[in-house]
Motif scaffolding. Structure first.
Motif, PDB file in Angstrom:
ATOM      1  N   PRO A   1       3.448 -35.270  56.211  1.00 28.50           N
ATOM      2  CA  PRO A   1       3.370 -35.696  54.800  1.00 28.50           C
ATOM      3  C   PRO A   1       3.102 -34.550  53.820  1.00 28.50           C
ATOM      4  O   PRO A   1       3.605 -34.562  52.698  1.00 28.50           O
ATOM      5  CB  PRO A   1       2.201 -36.690  54.796  1.00 28.50           C
ATOM      6  CG  PRO A   1       2.083 -37.164  56.193  1.00 28.50           C
ATOM      7  CD  PRO A   1       2.525 -36.032  57.062  1.00 28.50           C
TER       8      PRO A   1
ATOM      9  N   ASN B   1       0.347 -38.787  45.339  1.00 21.06           N
ATOM     10  CA  ASN B   1      -1.062 -38.934  45.720  1.00 21.06           C
ATOM     11  C   ASN B   1      -1.966 -38.359  44.626  1.00 21.06           C
ATOM     12  O   ASN B   1      -2.963 -38.970  44.224  1.00 21.06           O
ATOM     13  CB  ASN B   1      -1.286 -38.223  47.062  1.00 21.06           C
ATOM     14  CG  ASN B   1      -2.748 -38.202  47.478  1.00 21.06           C
ATOM     15  OD1 ASN B   1      -3.359 -37.148  47.573  1.00 21.06           O
ATOM     16  ND2 ASN B   1      -3.309 -39.359  47.715  1.00 21.06           N
TER      17      ASN B   1
ATOM     18  N   ILE C   1      -2.088 -40.555  50.792  1.00 21.34           N
ATOM     19  CA  ILE C   1      -1.270 -39.729  51.693  1.00 21.34           C
ATOM     20  C   ILE C   1      -1.967 -39.532  53.049  1.00 21.34           C
ATOM     21  O   ILE C   1      -1.309 -39.292  54.053  1.00 21.34           O
ATOM     22  CB  ILE C   1      -0.957 -38.357  51.018  1.00 21.34           C
ATOM     23  CG1 ILE C   1       0.149 -37.616  51.768  1.00 21.34           C
ATOM     24  CG2 ILE C   1      -2.204 -37.523  50.887  1.00 21.34           C
ATOM     25  CD1 ILE C   1       0.638 -36.367  51.051  1.00 21.34           C
ATOM     26  N   ASP C   2      -3.271 -39.641  53.023  1.00 21.00           N
ATOM     27  CA  ASP C   2      -4.047 -39.405  54.245  1.00 21.00           C
ATOM     28  C   ASP C   2      -4.190 -40.725  55.004  1.00 21.00           C
ATOM     29  O   ASP C   2      -5.054 -41.545  54.702  1.00 21.00           O
ATOM     30  CB  ASP C   2      -5.419 -38.836  53.861  1.00 21.00           C
ATOM     31  CG  ASP C   2      -6.263 -38.489  55.070  1.00 21.00           C
ATOM     32  OD1 ASP C   2      -5.794 -38.712  56.211  1.00 21.00           O
ATOM     33  OD2 ASP C   2      -7.397 -37.999  54.881  1.00 21.00           O
TER      34      ASP C   2
END
Lengths: 343, 315
Positions: free
Chosen positions: A310, A320, A327-328
């Protein structure tokens, strides 16, 4: 002298009057232009059924159960009725823009699309429109990729919005924050490069908007999944490629917020995307969620040939930062249902 | 007679001047020669397969109309023009084999674009510099050209697959250019997975400031471990790129929980290692005008050894 002064002052008066008229005209035009900007405000907001509802559901199946796992993924989010209400005008945007067969994985699998349409119909949709602005001849593309077959016998219609009068002007920067989540100033690419954009009337007028992408490599955008899929709807794609693709994708996703995302990872196009033909793998999975950044970040794992992560996808990183999503994926509640399973 | 001789001398002198001038212009502008190559490289027929219409040429300004967003990626590799044609049996119907001949700026660009899309598990053929065939496609590169041949048909018969190498051979025979591996690839140390070596023009490791490098996968450091070597204009510019990369790696959004950037002694001018959230173990080093790094590694020691081996190959 008095005459001279008089002349000058007359000239000044004329200049001021002229200037005022010009400025007034410009202001007036911009005012009227602003009045013409449309917003997809009718689209129902994406919501979770409860605090314990997963952020992402990922269900594994086999080629005989692609329809079933589509339904199962949506059921795990609370069922289609969470997203589609009786009488809704539903717009679905699947990938169906290329003259490629289902096994070439450039388009959403027909079984996934068909079940999604059937679910919307069952929930009481008054209209279902599937939209993708095709690059190849739309008649051939819809036939070869299987989209025609997918909607056969249902109430859904297929549209390629390939003329400007099918679209409305929109003001993308109006939805983009001027500061990122970590406090940095951000000037929208659409604003900086004065990119004018239009999106289909059907989306503007939709009550429910569902993004239904297939997982693909993209030679320019690194990946094309839910976030990039929105570019399959817009009118002016050229400027995005000219001025800053990743920024534009992130900003577009601030403007159009789908009610539901159903991602097709039954097959993944690993190379030569978005059209292929390229290397295809078969994860046999369908995913559902409401956060496009989270879903796309999670789906990077299916692009195994290039080993996409990503952080190497700039539109995910920017979206994000703009607060569009997570994103995490270690921060998410993910429900993985190993298969093969039916509904 | 002497008058005629004088005129004739003048004419010869002028002709020679013109010839020299033309040669000088032609030596600088190679495009017209290659241009003819692109379009004429597609034969009107190969056996029973005939083009449905004359090849269409796409340029910088309209490539999007043909390949959509991929046009942007082509342009990063100095795309010049593309000749496109559709072959059908007897030249009729809507079941095609499509041919795209992309002319890029140099053999390195053509190889770079080709290699970035290469299928390591496909069947490899001796067509052009290198070719491989899949179920519905055959791709190859030669000189400054990248050629893609694809089946676009609902239920293709075996005849479609059989025609792919025949059409490819016919196109390759008409293209000029070297088939040698670009010298830049020799910077990669041995041990990479076959057919994973590539040349990347931009956005290496997803970073806009990392460009013009060679990349390959090294399973000895992890199943997805990828080494890249970037050649920068000067040692100062390279140091600058290294520092930018270090700053990115030090960002809390990038770092794995509990990790921090640590120096690695004995590799190049300066080296660091760090564990990241998304890209596993990373070892990066700078040596003169070369920035070398391995990412997505599992084995930190193997990664450091590979970076050291790559540093040793830089001149």
């Amino acid at each position: 002298m008095a005459d001279e002064e008089h002349k000058i002052s007359r000239r000044k008066v004329l200049e001021v009057a002229g200037g005022t008229a010009v400025l007034g005209g410009v202001y007036g035009l911009s005012f009227f232009k602003n009045q013409d900007f449309a917003k997809p405000t009718k689209i129902r907001s994406a919501t979770k059924a409860s605090l314990t509802t997963p952020d992402i559901v990922c269900v594994e199946g086999n080629p005989q159960t692609y329809g079933d796992i589509t339904e199962r993924a949506i059921n795990e989010l609370g069922g289609i009725e969470m997203f589609v209400k009786k009488g809704d005008k539903v717009v679905i945007t699947p990938n169906m823009g290329w003259m490629r067969t289902p096994e070439q994985a450039a388009a959403t699998h027909p079984d996934v699309l068909r079940r999604l349409v059937q679910l919307c119909q069952r929930a009481g949709a008054s209209r279902i429109t599937c939209i993708d602005y095709t690059l190849d001849d739309w008649k051939m593309a819809f036939e070869i990729c299987g989209a025609n077959g997918a909607v056969k016998g249902t109430m859904a219609s297929l549209i390629s919005p390939d003329s400007a009068n099918m679209h409305k002007d929109v003001d993308i920067p109006s939805a983009v924050p001027k500061v990122t989540t970590d406090g940095k100033a951000y000037d929208a690419r659409h604003h900086f490069n004065q990119i004018e954009q239009k999106i289909p009337r059907d989306i503007i007028e939709a009550d429910c908007f569902i993004v239904n992408p297939v997982v693909k490599d993209h030679e320019a955008a690194v990946i094309t999944i839910a976030m990039k899929k929105l570019m399959g709807c817009i009118w002016n794609r050229k400027d995005y490629h000219r001025y800053g693709l990743h920024d534009c994708i992130a900003e577009l996703n601030m403007f159009i917020k789908p009610t539901l995302i159903v991602t097709d990872a039954t097959r993944a196009l690993q190379t030569r995307g978005p059209k292929g033909p390229g290397e295809v793998t078969t994860p046999h999975k369908v995913l559902a969620g409401i956060d496009p950044v989270a879903l796309d970040s999670y789906c990077c794992q299916f692009l195994t040939v290039k080993g996409v992560t990503p952080d190497a996808v700039n539109h995910l990183v920017l979206a994000n930062s703009l607060g569009r999503g997570q994103i995490d994926t270690s921060q998410l509640n993910i429900k993985e249902i190993a298969g093969p399973v039916g509904s | 007679m002497s008058f005629r001789f004088k005129v004739s001398k003048l004419w010869i002198a002028r002709s020679l001047t013109l010839l020299v001038a033309n040669c000088a212009i032609l030596s600088r502008v190679s495009i017209p020669v290659a241009k003819a190559d692109t379009k004429s490289s597609i034969p009107a027929s190969v056996g029973i397969w005939k083009t449905t219409k004359a090849p269409f040429i796409y340029k910088q300004g309209d490539l999007e109309n043909h390949v959509d967003g991929e046009a942007q990626a082509f342009k990063q590799y100095d795309f010049r023009e593309c000749a496109y044609a559709e072959f059908a049996q007897g030249g009729k119907g809507n079941q095609f084999i499509t041919v795209d001949v992309f002319q890029m700026g140099s053999p390195l660009d053509a190889f770079g674009y080709y290699a970035g899309q290469r299928n390591a598990h496909a069947k490899y053929l001796k067509i052009g510099a290198e070719a491989y065939q899949e179920k519905t496609a055959l791709n190859f590169w030669k000189g400054a050209y990248y050629v893609r041949i694809a089946i676009t048909a609902m239920n293709p018969t075996p005849a479609f697959q059989q025609a792919l190498p025949q059409i490819a051979q016919a196109v390759a025979a008409k293209l000029s250019g070297s088939s040698a591996t670009p010298p830049m690839l020799n910077m990669l140390p041995p041990g990479f997975s076959p057919k994973t070596d590539k040349y990347q023009r931009s956005d290496i490791a997803g970073q806009v400031f990392l460009k013009n490098g060679v990349v390959a996968k090294y399973p000895s450091a992890g199943s997805m471990a990828e080494l890249f070597i970037i050649q920068v204009a000067s040692p100062a510019a390279c140091k600058d790129a290294f520092n930018k990369y270090k700053t990115y790696l030090s960002d809390p959004k990038t770092l794995a929980v509990g990790s921090k950037v640590a120096p690695v002694p004995g590799i190049g001018d300066q080296a660091i290692e760090v564990k990241t959230k998304f890209s596993g173990e990373i070892v990066a080093a700078v040596k003169g005008k070369y920035l070398i790094a391995i990412r997505k590694a599992k084995d930190k020691n193997a990664a450091a050894a590979l970076v050291k081996a790559a540093v040793a190959r830089t001149k």
